[in-house]
Design a protein around this motif. Structure first.
Motif, PDB file in Angstrom:
ATOM      1  N   ALA A 289      32.518 -17.736  14.818  1.00 35.26           N
ATOM      2  CA  ALA A 289      31.049 -17.114  15.121  1.00 35.26           C
ATOM      3  C   ALA A 289      30.783 -15.786  14.756  1.00 35.26           C
ATOM      4  O   ALA A 289      29.623 -15.345  14.403  1.00 35.26           O
ATOM      5  CB  ALA A 289      31.180 -17.033  16.666  1.00 35.26           C
ATOM      6  N   ASP A 290      31.920 -15.176  14.493  1.00 34.36           N
ATOM      7  CA  ASP A 290      31.642 -13.487  13.770  1.00 34.36           C
ATOM      8  C   ASP A 290      31.880 -13.546  12.392  1.00 34.36           C
ATOM      9  O   ASP A 290      31.656 -12.316  11.862  1.00 34.36           O
ATOM     10  CB  ASP A 290      32.531 -12.741  14.412  1.00 34.36           C
ATOM     11  N   ALA A 291      31.667 -14.643  11.732  1.00 32.66           N
ATOM     12  CA  ALA A 291      31.565 -14.598  10.082  1.00 32.66           C
ATOM     13  C   ALA A 291      30.185 -14.378   9.995  1.00 32.66           C
ATOM     14  O   ALA A 291      29.215 -14.456  10.548  1.00 32.66           O
ATOM     15  CB  ALA A 291      32.064 -16.137   9.579  1.00 32.66           C
ATOM     16  N   MET A 292      30.044 -13.958   8.610  1.00 32.05           N
ATOM     17  CA  MET A 292      28.739 -13.733   8.057  1.00 32.05           C
ATOM     18  C   MET A 292      28.030 -14.868   7.476  1.00 32.05           C
ATOM     19  O   MET A 292      28.587 -15.971   7.310  1.00 32.05           O
ATOM     20  CB  MET A 292      28.756 -12.720   6.728  1.00 32.05           C
ATOM     21  N   VAL A 293      26.790 -14.777   7.373  1.00 30.50           N
ATOM     22  CA  VAL A 293      25.872 -16.005   7.247  1.00 30.50           C
ATOM     23  C   VAL A 293      26.078 -16.461   5.762  1.00 30.50           C
ATOM     24  O   VAL A 293      26.253 -17.625   5.351  1.00 30.50           O
ATOM     25  CB  VAL A 293      24.428 -15.906   7.600  1.00 30.50           C
ATOM     26  N   SER A 294      26.344 -15.495   4.942  1.00 30.67           N
ATOM     27  CA  SER A 294      26.740 -15.786   3.641  1.00 30.67           C
ATOM     28  C   SER A 294      28.124 -16.569   3.482  1.00 30.67           C
ATOM     29  O   SER A 294      27.928 -17.440   2.493  1.00 30.67           O
ATOM     30  CB  SER A 294      26.652 -14.448   2.926  1.00 30.67           C
ATOM     31  N   GLU A 295      29.074 -16.303   4.191  1.00 29.38           N
ATOM     32  CA  GLU A 295      30.280 -17.241   4.199  1.00 29.38           C
ATOM     33  C   GLU A 295      30.005 -18.391   4.402  1.00 29.38           C
ATOM     34  O   GLU A 295      30.447 -19.497   3.986  1.00 29.38           O
ATOM     35  CB  GLU A 295      31.173 -16.322   5.117  1.00 29.38           C
ATOM     36  N   ALA A 296      29.025 -18.599   5.694  1.00 22.90           N
ATOM     37  CA  ALA A 296      28.802 -20.134   5.967  1.00 22.90           C
ATOM     38  C   ALA A 296      28.185 -20.844   4.945  1.00 22.90           C
ATOM     39  O   ALA A 296      28.382 -22.001   4.576  1.00 22.90           O
ATOM     40  CB  ALA A 296      27.919 -20.042   7.224  1.00 22.90           C
ATOM     41  N   GLU A 297      27.094 -20.212   4.168  1.00 24.33           N
ATOM     42  CA  GLU A 297      26.184 -20.950   3.099  1.00 24.33           C
ATOM     43  C   GLU A 297      27.576 -21.256   1.949  1.00 24.33           C
ATOM     44  O   GLU A 297      27.357 -22.342   1.164  1.00 24.33           O
ATOM     45  CB  GLU A 297      25.410 -19.783   2.511  1.00 24.33           C
ATOM     46  N   THR A 298      28.375 -20.347   1.699  1.00 25.88           N
ATOM     47  CA  THR A 298      29.304 -20.589   0.603  1.00 25.88           C
ATOM     48  C   THR A 298      29.963 -21.812   1.078  1.00 25.88           C
ATOM     49  O   THR A 298      30.523 -22.515   0.289  1.00 25.88           O
ATOM     50  CB  THR A 298      30.316 -19.353   0.561  1.00 25.88           C
ATOM     51  N   LEU A 299      30.464 -21.839   2.061  1.00 26.38           N
ATOM     52  CA  LEU A 299      31.312 -23.021   2.752  1.00 26.38           C
ATOM     53  C   LEU A 299      30.434 -24.389   2.527  1.00 26.38           C
ATOM     54  O   LEU A 299      30.911 -25.320   2.167  1.00 26.38           O
ATOM     55  CB  LEU A 299      31.811 -22.816   3.986  1.00 26.38           C
ATOM     56  N   MET A 300      29.150 -24.337   2.920  1.00 26.12           N
ATOM     57  CA  MET A 300      28.260 -25.432   2.845  1.00 26.12           C
ATOM     58  C   MET A 300      27.901 -26.035   1.573  1.00 26.12           C
ATOM     59  O   MET A 300      28.201 -27.176   1.152  1.00 26.12           O
ATOM     60  CB  MET A 300      27.115 -25.147   3.617  1.00 26.12           C
ATOM     61  N   ARG A 301      28.038 -25.079   0.540  1.00 29.96           N
ATOM     62  CA  ARG A 301      27.934 -25.233  -0.914  1.00 29.96           C
ATOM     63  C   ARG A 301      29.090 -25.824  -1.414  1.00 29.96           C
ATOM     64  O   ARG A 301      29.090 -26.857  -2.083  1.00 29.96           O
ATOM     65  CB  ARG A 301      27.258 -24.085  -1.640  1.00 29.96           C
ATOM     66  N   LYS A 302      30.360 -25.335  -1.000  1.00 29.55           N
ATOM     67  CA  LYS A 302      31.430 -25.789  -1.533  1.00 29.55           C
ATOM     68  C   LYS A 302      31.817 -27.144  -1.229  1.00 29.55           C
ATOM     69  O   LYS A 302      32.396 -28.136  -2.049  1.00 29.55           O
ATOM     70  CB  LYS A 302      32.733 -24.790  -1.216  1.00 29.55           C
ATOM     71  N   TYR A 303      31.630 -27.642  -0.055  1.00 23.56           N
ATOM     72  CA  TYR A 303      32.005 -28.780   0.752  1.00 23.56           C
ATOM     73  C   TYR A 303      30.773 -29.858   0.667  1.00 23.56           C
ATOM     74  O   TYR A 303      30.850 -31.034   1.115  1.00 23.56           O
ATOM     75  CB  TYR A 303      32.571 -28.652   2.052  1.00 23.56           C
ATOM     76  N   LYS A 304      29.625 -29.354   0.222  1.00 27.44           N
ATOM     77  CA  LYS A 304      28.328 -30.187   0.140  1.00 27.44           C
ATOM     78  C   LYS A 304      28.036 -30.775   1.405  1.00 27.44           C
ATOM     79  O   LYS A 304      27.886 -31.867   1.619  1.00 27.44           O
ATOM     80  CB  LYS A 304      28.519 -31.506  -1.044  1.00 27.44           C
ATOM     81  N   ILE A 305      27.940 -29.916   2.512  1.00 30.50           N
ATOM     82  CA  ILE A 305      27.491 -30.196   3.915  1.00 30.50           C
ATOM     83  C   ILE A 305      26.511 -29.371   4.112  1.00 30.50           C
ATOM     84  O   ILE A 305      26.282 -28.232   3.749  1.00 30.50           O
ATOM     85  CB  ILE A 305      28.863 -29.970   4.659  1.00 30.50           C
TER      86      ILE A 305
END
Length: 333
Positions: A289-305
């Motif tokens: 929950a305390d991660a940055m939104v940009s980190e979430a976006e990076t993960l989503m792009r990496k795993y295509k989710i």
């Protein structure tokens, strides 16, 4: 010649303009390459002057040079170098009062003889300002009197008449960008620093917001591992997120997506009354929950989710679901 006559003449060209555009872009690219190969110690001197400046970097130029100067000043200002543009004509009629002795001046004049720019120099010298000149030739008034001279001379303009500032304007802008890039590296200017100057819009949200600020927390599609796939479909449909989060005693066990369901149905048409546990993905991609939104976006792009399960940030809560984030859905508009 009237505008109508010019329009009529232009309609006579029935062939493609792509070769002309390619020639223009190619010639401009060659000009930039030549300038890059010719850079010398004067470029390092210019960077050093800017880094040692205790005031602001004031950029000035007339006409197209002024427009390019505004862009250079804006790039400097947004990347950690306080800067703004001053119109040379306005400066000699009072706006010189905006400039202090600690400011560094960047004067742009491809000819090196632009009247309004040249008229500024005696006053700037009197104030004690250091001057970086961006010119087409050293052997000009600006080229000779500047403390550091950056040459941007080109063979010719992309303009077929060799008149409109095209390649020369591009060269000056590119050299300004090169200065900005060097300053970014010299100052170790990070994305988080950049975000402070860009708080608005999607860029600011990505770089400044944390997951906890944007995640969904209400009506999450939670279901137990012993529930049937049929019940999971109802949960998934009501949640409208295309997935179910499998939890037991507040602990995350896995995730079941609509894609999982489609694949399972192909393999086993009788699956509807079987347990969710048998078809879920047991180790889903999650984010704190305390991660940055940009980190979430990076993960989503990496795993295509398209969505991430958000887990607790405190020690011992890493497997507890506290929300769900859909980056791309939140960034629409």
């Amino acid at each position: 010649m009237s505008i109508t006559q010019l329009s009529t003449r232009s309609n006579d060209h029935s062939s493609s303009f792509i070769p002309t555009a390619v020639e223009s872009l190619t010639n401009q690219s060659k000009a930039l390459s030549t300038i890059a190969q010719r850079l010398g110690t004067e470029f390092d001197d210019a960077v050093s002057l800017i880094l040692s400046c205790k005031g602001r970097v004031i950029v000035s130029g007339m006409g197209k040079s002024g427009i390019v100067g505004k862009k250079i000043a804006a790039t400097f200002a947004s990347t950690g170098t306080p800067s703004f543009y001053v119109h040379p004509g306005e400066a000699i009629h009072g706006d010189l009062g905006m400039i202090t002795a600690e400011d560094l001046i960047v004067l742009i004049s491809y000819s090196g003889e632009t009247e309004e720019v040249v008229k500024l120099m005696p006053s700037l010298k009197y104030f004690g300002n250091k001057i970086i000149g961006m010119v087409g030739s050293d052997n000009t008034t600006l080229g000779k009197q500047a403390d550091v001279t950056l040459r941007v001379d080109i063979e010719r303009e992309a303009c077929p008449n060799n008149l409109a500032p095209t390649t020369s304007a591009l060269a000056i802008m590119a050299l300004g960008d090169a200065l900005a890039v060097c300053l970014i590296r010299a100052r170790d200017f990070k994305p988080s620093d950049f975000a402070q100057f860009h708080p608005g819009g999607m860029l600011g949200r990505r770089l400044l917001s944390r997951v906890v600020d944007t995640m969904l927390t209400e009506n999450l599609p939670l279901i137990g591992p012993e529930e049937t796939v049929r019940e999971a479909i109802f949960c998934m449909t009501s949640g409208r997120l295309g997935l179910c989060i499998i939890v037991e005693n507040d602990r995350l066990l896995g995730i079941l997506t609509d894609g999982d369901l489609r694949r399972a149905l192909i393999m086993d048409p009788t699956m509807l009354d079987k347990r969710v546990r048998d078809f879920m993905t047991p180790v889903p991609v999650t984010i704190s929950a305390d991660a940055m939104v940009s980190e979430a976006e990076t993960l989503m792009r990496k795993y295509k989710i398209r969505a991430l399960i958000v887990t607790g940030a405190r020690e011992g809560e890493e497997d507890q679901v506290c929300g769900l984030i859909e980056i791309f859905a939140n960034n629409k508009g």
